[in-house]
Structures are given as C-alpha cells and as structure tokens.
Design a protein around this motif. Structure first.
Motif, PDB file in Angstrom:
ATOM      1  N   GLU A 127       1.064  -1.376   0.003  1.00 15.39           N
ATOM      2  CA  GLU A 127       0.011   0.056  -0.012  1.00 15.39           C
ATOM      3  C   GLU A 127       1.066   1.270   0.001  1.00 15.39           C
ATOM      4  O   GLU A 127       0.251   2.216  -0.287  1.00 15.39           O
ATOM      5  CB  GLU A 127      -0.929   0.115   1.201  1.00 15.39           C
ATOM      6  N   ARG A 128       2.149   1.113   0.425  1.00 11.58           N
ATOM      7  CA  ARG A 128       3.122   2.231   0.649  1.00 11.58           C
ATOM      8  C   ARG A 128       3.992   2.354  -0.964  1.00 11.58           C
ATOM      9  O   ARG A 128       4.596   3.494  -1.203  1.00 11.58           O
ATOM     10  CB  ARG A 128       3.846   2.307   1.507  1.00 11.58           C
ATOM     11  N   TRP A 129       3.966   1.268  -1.525  1.00 10.57           N
ATOM     12  CA  TRP A 129       4.643   1.199  -2.655  1.00 10.57           C
ATOM     13  C   TRP A 129       4.815   2.483  -3.758  1.00 10.57           C
ATOM     14  O   TRP A 129       5.828   3.162  -4.167  1.00 10.57           O
ATOM     15  CB  TRP A 129       4.712  -0.029  -3.372  1.00 10.57           C
ATOM     16  N   ASP A 130       3.545   2.861  -4.158  1.00  8.59           N
ATOM     17  CA  ASP A 130       3.254   4.001  -5.206  1.00  8.59           C
ATOM     18  C   ASP A 130       3.077   5.332  -4.553  1.00  8.59           C
ATOM     19  O   ASP A 130       3.673   6.007  -5.179  1.00  8.59           O
ATOM     20  CB  ASP A 130       2.164   3.509  -6.055  1.00  8.59           C
ATOM     21  N   SER A 131       2.779   5.283  -3.304  1.00  8.99           N
ATOM     22  CA  SER A 131       2.529   6.428  -2.664  1.00  8.99           C
ATOM     23  C   SER A 131       3.629   7.358  -1.633  1.00  8.99           C
ATOM     24  O   SER A 131       3.818   8.408  -1.521  1.00  8.99           O
ATOM     25  CB  SER A 131       1.298   6.328  -1.828  1.00  8.99           C
ATOM     26  N   ASP A 132       4.672   6.472  -1.621  1.00  8.90           N
ATOM     27  CA  ASP A 132       5.776   6.799  -0.535  1.00  8.90           C
ATOM     28  C   ASP A 132       6.996   6.743  -1.248  1.00  8.90           C
ATOM     29  O   ASP A 132       7.655   5.620  -1.274  1.00  8.90           O
ATOM     30  CB  ASP A 132       5.701   6.174   0.652  1.00  8.90           C
ATOM     31  N   PRO A 133       7.844   7.666  -2.023  1.00  4.76           N
ATOM     32  CA  PRO A 133       8.877   7.450  -2.703  1.00  4.76           C
ATOM     33  C   PRO A 133      10.045   7.017  -1.892  1.00  4.76           C
ATOM     34  O   PRO A 133      11.042   6.448  -2.077  1.00  4.76           O
ATOM     35  CB  PRO A 133       9.037   8.684  -3.440  1.00  4.76           C
ATOM     36  N   ALA A 134      10.034   7.716  -0.777  1.00  7.09           N
ATOM     37  CA  ALA A 134      11.206   7.351   0.283  1.00  7.09           C
ATOM     38  C   ALA A 134      11.146   6.059   0.767  1.00  7.09           C
ATOM     39  O   ALA A 134      12.394   5.652   0.935  1.00  7.09           O
ATOM     40  CB  ALA A 134      11.053   8.770   1.360  1.00  7.09           C
ATOM     41  N   TYR A 135      10.011   5.773   1.007  1.00 10.41           N
ATOM     42  CA  TYR A 135       9.848   4.249   1.674  1.00 10.41           C
ATOM     43  C   TYR A 135      10.397   3.138   0.493  1.00 10.41           C
ATOM     44  O   TYR A 135      11.065   2.521   0.756  1.00 10.41           O
ATOM     45  CB  TYR A 135       8.587   3.974   2.080  1.00 10.41           C
ATOM     46  N   ARG A 136       9.855   3.748  -0.691  1.00 14.47           N
ATOM     47  CA  ARG A 136      10.098   2.595  -1.944  1.00 14.47           C
ATOM     48  C   ARG A 136      11.588   2.683  -1.955  1.00 14.47           C
ATOM     49  O   ARG A 136      12.434   1.499  -2.366  1.00 14.47           O
ATOM     50  CB  ARG A 136       9.643   3.119  -3.192  1.00 14.47           C
ATOM     51  N   GLU A 137      12.511   3.750  -1.742  1.00 14.73           N
ATOM     52  CA  GLU A 137      13.831   3.879  -2.107  1.00 14.73           C
ATOM     53  C   GLU A 137      14.632   2.974  -0.894  1.00 14.73           C
ATOM     54  O   GLU A 137      15.464   2.184  -1.304  1.00 14.73           O
ATOM     55  CB  GLU A 137      14.192   5.338  -2.118  1.00 14.73           C
ATOM     56  N   ARG A 138      14.171   3.185   0.307  1.00 15.27           N
ATOM     57  CA  ARG A 138      14.719   2.364   1.384  1.00 15.27           C
ATOM     58  C   ARG A 138      14.516   0.867   1.100  1.00 15.27           C
ATOM     59  O   ARG A 138      15.495   0.347   1.369  1.00 15.27           O
ATOM     60  CB  ARG A 138      14.185   2.809   2.851  1.00 15.27           C
ATOM     61  N   TYR A 139      13.373   0.606   0.741  1.00 14.66           N
ATOM     62  CA  TYR A 139      13.297  -1.040   0.604  1.00 14.66           C
ATOM     63  C   TYR A 139      14.162  -1.348  -0.569  1.00 14.66           C
ATOM     64  O   TYR A 139      14.464  -2.352  -0.364  1.00 14.66           O
ATOM     65  CB  TYR A 139      11.507  -1.277   0.370  1.00 14.66           C
ATOM     66  N   GLN A 140      14.140  -0.791  -1.468  1.00 15.25           N
ATOM     67  CA  GLN A 140      14.979  -1.255  -2.756  1.00 15.25           C
ATOM     68  C   GLN A 140      16.473  -1.378  -2.319  1.00 15.25           C
ATOM     69  O   GLN A 140      17.105  -2.322  -2.750  1.00 15.25           O
ATOM     70  CB  GLN A 140      14.648  -0.392  -3.971  1.00 15.25           C
ATOM     71  N   ALA A 141      17.003  -0.589  -1.596  1.00 16.87           N
ATOM     72  CA  ALA A 141      18.307  -0.373  -1.049  1.00 16.87           C
ATOM     73  C   ALA A 141      18.461  -1.604  -0.339  1.00 16.87           C
ATOM     74  O   ALA A 141      19.541  -2.606  -0.397  1.00 16.87           O
ATOM     75  CB  ALA A 141      18.885   0.717  -0.309  1.00 16.87           C
ATOM     76  N   ALA A 142      17.375  -1.812   0.668  1.00 16.22           N
ATOM     77  CA  ALA A 142      17.487  -3.233   1.662  1.00 16.22           C
ATOM     78  C   ALA A 142      17.507  -4.263   0.914  1.00 16.22           C
ATOM     79  O   ALA A 142      18.047  -5.353   1.110  1.00 16.22           O
ATOM     80  CB  ALA A 142      16.140  -2.948   2.644  1.00 16.22           C
ATOM     81  N   GLU A 143      16.544  -4.439   0.040  1.00 17.39           N
ATOM     82  CA  GLU A 143      16.200  -5.726  -0.960  1.00 17.39           C
ATOM     83  C   GLU A 143      17.686  -6.094  -1.575  1.00 17.39           C
ATOM     84  O   GLU A 143      17.974  -7.284  -1.763  1.00 17.39           O
ATOM     85  CB  GLU A 143      15.090  -5.531  -1.832  1.00 17.39           C
ATOM     86  N   ALA A 144      18.223  -5.148  -2.272  1.00 12.11           N
ATOM     87  CA  ALA A 144      19.632  -5.203  -2.897  1.00 12.11           C
ATOM     88  C   ALA A 144      20.589  -5.844  -2.174  1.00 12.11           C
ATOM     89  O   ALA A 144      21.339  -6.509  -2.429  1.00 12.11           O
ATOM     90  CB  ALA A 144      20.046  -3.906  -3.721  1.00 12.11           C
ATOM     91  N   GLY A 145      20.833  -5.304  -0.951  1.00  6.49           N
ATOM     92  CA  GLY A 145      21.774  -5.589  -0.022  1.00  6.49           C
ATOM     93  C   GLY A 145      21.516  -7.276   0.329  1.00  6.49           C
ATOM     94  O   GLY A 145      22.372  -8.026   0.511  1.00  6.49           O
ATOM     95  N   PHE A 146      20.253  -7.550   0.679  1.00 11.12           N
ATOM     96  CA  PHE A 146      19.781  -8.836   1.044  1.00 11.12           C
ATOM     97  C   PHE A 146      20.249  -9.848  -0.181  1.00 11.12           C
ATOM     98  O   PHE A 146      20.873 -10.784   0.002  1.00 11.12           O
ATOM     99  CB  PHE A 146      18.351  -8.766   1.350  1.00 11.12           C
ATOM    100  N   LEU A 147      19.602  -9.456  -1.464  1.00 13.31           N
ATOM    101  CA  LEU A 147      20.210 -10.514  -2.425  1.00 13.31           C
ATOM    102  C   LEU A 147      21.689 -10.464  -2.715  1.00 13.31           C
ATOM    103  O   LEU A 147      21.894 -11.689  -2.971  1.00 13.31           O
ATOM    104  CB  LEU A 147      19.336  -9.813  -3.700  1.00 13.31           C
TER     105      LEU A 147
END
Length: 387
Positions: free
Chosen positions: A242-262
């Motif tokens: 529900e935050r993916w499209d509406s919260d760019p700052a959240y999306r950027e943090r998540y993408q960075a965390a996911e990239a680090g995890f992978l």
C-alpha cells in the motif's frame, strides 16, 4: 459421568469485554468419554502462535466462529491417559502421550481445523482434565531420552515442520536430482516451526541459514547449530504494497535493503541462490524471498504470521519453474513418523530452563505478545507424578 476441571478460558466479546480477549480462570465440565475418546490429564503445554491469534481475535474470532461462549485454548501438549473408550486403539490407560491436535480432517486425514482453536466443541489442554479422540494422541516412546516439556513443544511445530518438509523436499527432487544438487541451500524466516524444519534439513545434508531480527532468537538459532543472519542488517526489508506507489522515500529504502539482501544471498550461496526457502512470515518478506530463489527453487510454508495475501508475476514463476508449497499441520501417520525420527535422531526443541506454572499463564500470554519468550515457551498443568 461428567467431571470438573480447573481451566483457563477465553470468553466471547461483548459490550463489557475488551477487543483483546483475556484468559480467565474458572471451572469447566468435562463430559463422559465416548467409545472413540480418551480421558486425559494434561501435564505440559507449549504456547503456540494460534493462542495469540485467539486472544487478539484475529484473523478470526473463534468464539464467534465456534458459536461458543467460552473456550479452553491449548493444542500443543503432553497428557497422561486416564481412561480409554472401547474403540480406542492408539493408546492405553496409564500411557504418556503427545497431543496430535487435528480437530477436523478431510476424507484423506489432512487437517482442516485445529483442536483447541477453531474446531467446535473441542477443548484444549489449558485445563487439569480433558478428553480427546483416540486419533488425537500419539504414544511417547517408552524410556524416551527427552523431557515431556520437549515433547509438548514438539507436538505442533515439529510435526508441522516434518509434514511440510516431506512435501517441499520431495517436490524439489522432482526437478533437481541428488546428483545435480547434492546439498541444497535451504533458508528460512519465521519462528519455531522454521527452526525445526531447518534443523531437519540440516540432518539430511542441506546447507541451512535462518534469518531473525530478535537478539534472543539469534542465540537460540546458533544453539541449534544453524547458521544465522541478523535480519536487522537489512533495515527496511519489509514490503508494504500500500506504500509502494505513494511513498517514494519508503520505496527507495526498501529497494536498497532488498538489493543488499540479495547480494548477501548470492555471496553465501556462491551465486546459486536458495533452492528451498521456508517463509512462515508472508507479505513483508515474500517479494525478497521470491527474488532469492534459484531456478527450479521451492518456496514452502505452513503459516502466515505477518501477512496472508500475496501477489506474484505468474509468467516469471513459470519461466523460473518455481514451486509453491502450502501445507496445514499433518496427517496422523506423519505425526507418528515425526515422533519416531525425533526420538532416534535427537531432532527435538530446546525449551530452555524456564517452565511456567499453570498459575502464570496470563503472564506467559503477555510475555509472548511482547516478544519476551523463547521459541518454545512451555508450562506445567498437572505435576508428572500426581495424576
């Protein structure tokens, strides 16, 4: 002939009842056993996640679903059998038995509803006396090497792990033979069931890793001999659609965390990625889990702790030949087989030094809610030598 028992119950909500249910001490009536039932004295129980679901009245209000004013919870435990009906063949009077809390099954014996939770008119073990069907108890091995508290903790999470791994590992082998992948990478996040299943995979030669963000659980995982990753190293790895499209700052943090995890997954698996991923959490980690899977990989679960609804790209899953395994507890024979394997191979939970008393159950409920318990918080009901 009916009996009276001391019990902890939850009651249906009302205008004078808070949204979260409370454990209330009371006396309950246990009816005379039928031909297919046993009368039993519970000795030990283990606090399970579905107890918290019942208290929180989420995802269902079991009092409303069962249309019962009060319910005795508790579906993980060990009992002493006191009496048996004429049709019971599984146990005899005087035996110690592990609960097998499959309340209702389909025509093939697979669990549909759980005893001590949503199965109607079936009480749990948070009482000094209870009755069960013969098919709801499995004899504990004579002269067992393990404590009765361990068997109480085994009864739900380890049996669930056994049944889930049986399907998940078999499905993986339909696509990847032992010659092609002799030692699969198996990762998981979740709780006690995940730990149990990874420990089983390790005994079968797999390379296992468990993720957790709780300090006390990191120590438990290491104590079980499993490789561990602190999930807090990937701050922000919690997918919220529900935050993916509406919260760019959240999306950027998540993408960075996911990239680090992978990147960490790739590093630890030498680029192979994870062959079987056990995900007992759900929505917050599902996206990362799918991306961490190897081709021909399997994602498996028997739970949904933090999210029941997921979405996926079917084309990608087809092309990568990912298999999705969903199970719910076990069939009776799977429980019997799990007990035999656990006894023979020492595949057992570590319940820790603290065993709560029957009087302390409300305090245990609050400690579990706050995340202050170990994976297998056990409690006594009747004393071993006094039943």
């Amino acid at each position: 002939m009916s009996y009276q028992a001391d019990a902890w119950v939850i009651r249906e909500g009302g205008t004078d009842e808070p949204r979260r249910a409370r454990l209330t001490r009371t006396r309950v009536t246990v009816d005379a056993i039928q031909e297919d039932e046993v009368l039993a004295a519970p000795l030990y129980g283990c606090w399970e996640g579905n107890n918290e679901h019942a208290l929180e009245r989420k995802p269902i209000d079991i009092c409303k679903v069962r249309q019962e004013q009060e319910i005795v919870l508790g579906n993980a435990g060990v009992v002493r059998v006191l009496e048996t009906g004429k049709g019971v063949t599984q146990v005899q009077g005087g035996q110690l038995a592990m609960m097998f809390p499959s309340g209702e099954t389909d025509a093939y014996g697979y669990t549909v509803k759980a005893l001590g939770y949503e199965a109607p008119r079936q009480m749990g073990c948070m009482a000094t006396l209870m009755k069960l069907k013969g098919r709801q108890v499995i004899p504990i091995p004579e002269n067992t090497r393990h404590s009765l508290a361990q068997w109480a903790a085994f009864s739900v999470r380890y049996v669930t792990a056994w049944a889930n791994w049986r399907v998940a590992s078999a499905v993986f082998r339909t696509q990847m033979t032992e010659q092609e992948c002799p030692s699969p990478h198996v990762w998981g996040w979740g709780g006690g069931t995940t730990l149990a299943e990874l420990a089983l995979a390790r005994l079968q030669g797999c390379r296992v890793v468990m993720l957790s963000g709780a300090h006390r659980h990191l120590d438990e995982i290491r104590g079980a001999g499993l490789e561990v990753i602190d999930r807090r190293a990937f701050s922000g790895l919690s997918y919220e659609p529900e935050r993916w499209d509406s919260d760019p700052a959240y999306r950027e943090r998540y993408q960075a965390a996911e990239a680090g995890f992978l990147a960490e997954v790739s590093r630890r698996t030498d680029g192979e990625m994870v062959h079987l991923f056990l995900d007992y959490i759900g929505t917050p980690v599902y996206r990362a889990t799918i991306k961490a899977l190897a081709r021909q990989g399997v994602i498996a679960t028997a739970g949904w702790k933090e999210g029941m609804s997921i979405s996926l790209l079917r084309a990608r899953e087809c092309i990568t030949r990912h298999q999705h395994i969903h199970t719910h507890y076990a069939r009776y024979q799977e429980g019997v087989d799990a007990v035999a394997f656990g006894e023979a191979h020492g595949w057992m939970p570590d319940v820790g030094p603290r065993i709560h008393t029957f009087d302390e159950l409300p305090e245990l409920a609050e400690a579990y809610r706050a995340g202050h318990t170990n994976y297998f918080p056990c409690f006594t009901i009747n004393e071993e030598g006094k039943t």
